[in-house]
Design a protein around this motif. Structure first.
Motif, short mmCIF file in Angstrom:
data_model
loop_
_atom_site.label_atom_id
_atom_site.label_comp_id
_atom_site.label_asym_id
_atom_site.label_seq_id
_atom_site.Cartn_x
_atom_site.Cartn_y
_atom_site.Cartn_z
N MET B 56 -2.56 3.42 10.67
CA MET B 56 -2.38 2.44 10.54
C MET B 56 -2.97 1.54 9.52
SD MET B 56 -1.17 1.40 13.90
CE MET B 56 -2.17 0.18 14.93
N LEU B 57 -2.10 0.57 9.06
CA LEU B 57 -2.88 -0.50 7.86
C LEU B 57 -3.80 -1.36 8.31
CD1 LEU B 57 0.48 -1.34 5.99
CD2 LEU B 57 -0.06 0.09 4.83
N THR B 58 -4.98 -1.10 7.27
CA THR B 58 -6.02 -2.06 7.14
C THR B 58 -5.42 -3.52 6.49
OG1 THR B 58 -8.61 -2.71 7.71
CG2 THR B 58 -7.65 -0.90 6.32
N THR B 73 6.91 -6.19 -1.96
CA THR B 73 7.77 -4.81 -2.02
C THR B 73 8.09 -3.92 -0.46
OG1 THR B 73 6.05 -4.47 -3.27
CG2 THR B 73 6.60 -2.28 -3.02
N CYS B 74 7.49 -4.24 -0.34
CA CYS B 74 7.87 -3.72 1.46
C CYS B 74 9.59 -4.11 1.41
CB CYS B 74 7.35 -5.00 2.98
SG CYS B 74 7.89 -4.19 4.07
N PRO B 75 10.04 -2.76 2.25
CA PRO B 75 11.66 -2.60 2.31
C PRO B 75 12.01 -3.67 3.49
CG PRO B 75 10.65 -0.46 1.48
CD PRO B 75 9.27 -1.85 2.43
N ILE B 76 10.84 -3.12 4.48
CA ILE B 76 11.54 -3.92 5.43
C ILE B 76 10.99 -5.01 6.15
CG2 ILE B 76 12.67 -2.28 6.82
CD1 ILE B 76 10.07 -0.37 7.43
N ASP B 77 9.93 -5.49 5.23
CA ASP B 77 9.67 -7.19 5.39
C ASP B 77 9.03 -7.32 6.60
OD1 ASP B 77 11.32 -8.08 3.08
OD2 ASP B 77 12.78 -9.41 4.50
N CYS B 78 7.83 -6.26 6.70
CA CYS B 78 7.40 -6.46 8.25
C CYS B 78 5.33 -7.01 7.84
CB CYS B 78 6.50 -4.74 8.29
SG CYS B 78 6.96 -3.25 7.80
N ILE B 79 5.25 -7.27 6.52
CA ILE B 79 4.36 -7.81 5.91
C ILE B 79 4.73 -9.84 5.95
CG2 ILE B 79 2.73 -8.56 4.48
CD1 ILE B 79 2.81 -5.29 3.78
N SER B 80 4.42 -10.92 6.74
CA SER B 80 4.03 -12.37 6.74
C SER B 80 3.44 -12.47 5.76
CB SER B 80 4.85 -12.65 8.03
OG SER B 80 5.58 -11.92 8.85
N LYS B 103 7.43 -2.19 13.08
CA LYS B 103 8.95 -1.69 11.95
C LYS B 103 8.02 -0.95 10.69
CE LYS B 103 10.26 -6.84 12.04
NZ LYS B 103 10.52 -8.14 10.67
N CYS B 104 7.41 -1.16 10.48
CA CYS B 104 6.67 -0.51 9.68
C CYS B 104 7.15 0.71 9.46
CB CYS B 104 4.95 -1.03 9.53
SG CYS B 104 4.10 0.91 7.96
N MET B 105 7.71 2.03 8.76
CA MET B 105 7.89 3.32 8.74
C MET B 105 7.00 4.00 7.78
SD MET B 105 10.95 3.39 5.87
CE MET B 105 11.00 2.10 3.98
N TYR B 106 5.49 3.46 7.59
CA TYR B 106 4.31 4.11 6.77
C TYR B 106 5.13 4.76 5.32
CZ TYR B 106 2.60 3.20 11.64
OH TYR B 106 2.10 2.84 11.86
N CYS B 107 6.00 3.84 4.68
CA CYS B 107 5.48 3.82 3.27
C CYS B 107 4.77 4.37 2.47
CB CYS B 107 6.92 3.60 2.57
SG CYS B 107 7.01 2.24 2.75
N GLY B 108 4.09 3.82 2.52
CA GLY B 108 2.34 2.98 1.25
C GLY B 108 3.39 2.38 0.23
N GLU B 122 -4.86 -1.44 2.99
CA GLU B 122 -4.60 0.53 2.61
C GLU B 122 -4.49 0.62 4.24
OE1 GLU B 122 -8.04 2.24 -0.27
OE2 GLU B 122 -8.43 1.12 0.30
N HIS B 123 -4.30 1.81 4.68
CA HIS B 123 -3.79 2.99 4.69
C HIS B 123 -5.15 3.57 5.86
CE1 HIS B 123 0.49 3.18 5.50
NE2 HIS B 123 0.61 2.96 3.77
N THR B 124 -5.30 3.54 7.18
CA THR B 124 -6.30 4.30 7.97
C THR B 124 -5.94 5.32 8.14
OG1 THR B 124 -5.98 3.13 9.99
CG2 THR B 124 -7.36 2.00 8.69
S1 SF4 Z 1 3.86 0.91 4.65
FE1 SF4 Z 1 4.82 -0.48 6.12
S2 SF4 Z 1 4.21 -1.86 5.50
FE2 SF4 Z 1 3.38 -1.14 3.47
S3 SF4 Z 1 5.87 -1.00 2.49
FE3 SF4 Z 1 6.45 0.50 3.89
S4 SF4 Z 1 6.38 -0.68 5.33
FE4 SF4 Z 1 6.10 -1.88 4.34
#
Ligand code: SF4
Ligand code: SF4
Lengths: 369, 168
Positions: B56-58, B73-80, B103-108, B122-124
């Motif tokens: 999960m992101l922190t 940057t987020c390809p699927i727009d999960c950050i608002s 929605k996040c796909m943990y692409c980083g 950052e990822h935890t």
């Molecule tokens: S890790 Fe999640 S929030 Fe970050 S860019 Fe990828 S899909 Fe978007």
């Protein structure tokens, strides 16, 4: 049982007023209930033990959540099975479908009537005990075919037919190897067979002579086949037949099939212990009276000995089950008719020749002079 | 005929071999390899994961620049991100920073994009986000109170900057 009945009639005043037939009847009913009380929890507990043993052998754990180490798992399973809906397929032959599980269970439960537990503890010491046991346990196959037929389902029917073919084939070597023991004892009674053996391994029929030794293995393998257990579980081969004859069953009736299977494992082990492994003969001599030991203490020692031996064999059944893969149908028939039957015949003749030459002396007796 | 007895011998010896193997497994010499996740593991599974695993992101609002690079940057727009200008302060102040972990796909990619150091995003190693309500997976990092705090901080920073300039 007869012994207890006589004791009650002799010692309890009020029973004299009632005709002794009724007293016997009541005692028999009570005895039957007691046996049921032994069989059902024992078979249930065996399902749990089996799953734990299987887990251990496959480097996993098995059920360990219900109660300490999961020992109440079988209670939970039983309750679940009883609470489940009892589904009868519309196309099934309702009456046969309902009746079949009871026949299977009764077939394996009836054998307990002639199974010895200790010197005095036996429901009925019939003088044809062994014959009786094989006769009633053959009823199981009727129930299995019935369930396969009544389900009106290809897989069930195939399972039932396979079971019939298998049980009939393996009955032959089983009885033939038992005959070898009957030759040695000259009796069909269970207690008589046990009394003919001693407590020490060299007095068991297993080590009586080389033929009896082979006969034990032939008997045990055919008995496992009769129970429809792996490696002989083609009637319920999961990969081919879903679950074979019990595919359509659910709830309590399915539970009965299961109960019968595990009761059967106990039965074959107990019969093998009786015939080949010295039964309840206690490893030490317990003089009654001299040390104030009651006859019941001797009985208890016998009971413990018998149960230990039996459960060791039950463990061997489980051990086999989790070691070997399932046989194919044709392989099963090959093993039965081409190997088991000739070997069993050879044993029978060999035992007869042995008795002709040396009488009923065992190897140990011959070596000892 | 020879084959017949060979078959018997083969059956006996192979069964004995197999049973030997299972017996060894039955003895306490072989431990079970089952991991009783989640409640009976010797240490929590999260702690056994590698340092760089993407869970999960922190988010740390105190280092974030409110540049919104991550959201772009987020390809699927999960950050608002909602941000506002504050009178008398430079740059933006965050008003809302939500990440929809459902929605996040943990692409980083977002963490790669973050320009500040240490990174704001950052990822935890935490991965146990299972829930029966989707809304629970929307992580809201900025609330009313945090927003006010950030505004004050921005003003203070601006004041300090002004004071430094005046001294020059
Ligand atoms: S890790 Fe999640 S929030 Fe970050 S860019 Fe990828 S899909 Fe978007
Ligand atoms: S990229 Fe980094 S600094 Fe920019 S808004 Fe995202 S978290 Fe904040």
């Amino acid at each position: 049982m007869r012994y207890f009945a006589d004791w009650i009639i002799e010692n309890l005043e009020f029973t004299r007023a009632i005709p002794s037939e009724y007293v016997y009847l009541i005692i028999m009913v009570v005895g039957g209930l007691l046996l049921l009380l032994f069989v059902v929890p024992m078979a249930g507990a065996l399902t749990f033990v089996e799953r734990r043993v299987a887990g251990k052998m496959q480097s996993r754990i098995g059920p360990n959540r219900v109660g300490p180490q999961g020992i109440f798992q079988f209670v939970a399973d039983g309750v679940k099975l009883i609470l489940k809906e009892d589904i009868i397929p519309t196309a099934a032959d309702r009456r046969l479908f309902k009746l079949a599980p009871y026949i299977v269970f009764v077939g394996s439960f009836l054998t307990f009537a002639a199974l010895p537990f200790s010197q005095k503890l036996i429901a009925a010491d019939l003088n044809i005990g062994i014959l009786y046991i094989f006769a009633v346990s053959s009823m199981v196959v009727v129930g299995i075919i019935m369930s396969g037929w009544a389900s009106n389902n290809n897989l069930s029917l195939l399972g039932g037919m396979r079971s019939a073919a298998q049980i009939i084939s393996y009955e032959v070597p089983q009885i033939l190897s038992v005959l070898a023991v009957i030759l040695l004892t000259g009796t069909l009674g269970m207690q008589g067979t046990i009394k003919a053996q001693g407590w020490a391994p060299q007095h068991w029929f297993l080590f009586h002579n080389p033929f009896a030794f082979i006969a034990f293995f032939v008997f045990f393998i055919s008995a496992v086949a009769e129970c429809n257990r792996i490696p002989f579980d083609i009637p319920e081969a999961e990969s081919e037949l879903v679950s074979g004859y019990n595919t359509e069953y659910s709830g309590f009736r399915f539970g009965l099939f299961f109960l019968a299977e595990f009761a059967n494992v106990y039965v074959i082990s107990a019969v093998a212990v009786t015939l080949f492994l010295g039964g309840w003969n206690t490893p030490f001599y317990l003089p009654t009276g001299i040390w104030g030991l009651l006859p019941s203490a001797v009985n208890l020692a016998g009971l413990i000995t018998f149960l230990i031996k039996t459960f060791v064999l039950v463990f061997v059944c489980m051990w086999l089950r989790w070691t070997l893969p399932r046989l194919r149908v044709d392989q099963l028939m090959t093993v039965g008719w081409k190997y088991m039957v000739p070997i069993a015949f050879f044993n029978l003749v060999g035992t007869a020749v042995w008795m002709l030459v040396w009488g009923d002396k065992s190897i140990a007796a011959l070596l000892g002079g | 005929m020879r084959r017949y007895f060979l078959n018997i011998w083969e059956a006996i010896s192979t069964i004995a071999k197999g049973m030997g193997v299972t017996l060894v497994h039955f003895t306490p010499a072989r431990k079970s390899i089952t991991i009783q996740y989640p409640d009976r593991t010797p240490v929590p599974v999260v702690e056994t994961l590698p340092e760089r695993s993407r869970g999960m992101l922190t988010f740390d609002p105190d280092v974030c620049d409110a540049c919104s690079m991550c959201a772009m940057t987020c390809p699927i727009d999960c950050i608002s991100i909602d941000r506002e200008r504050v009178e008398g302060a430079k740059g933006f102040v965050l008003k809302r920073f939500d990440i929809d972990m459902a929605k996040c796909m943990y692409c980083g990619l977002c963490t790669e994009a973050c320009p500040v150091k240490p990174k704001g995003l950052e990822h935890t190693r935490e991965f146990e986000g299972a829930t029966d309500r989707m809304e629970d997976l929307i992580l809201e990092f900025i609330d009313e109170k945090k927003h006010r705090e950030l505004v004050e901080k921005a003003l203070k920073k601006a004041e300090k900057l002004k004071a430094a300039q005046n001294e020059e």
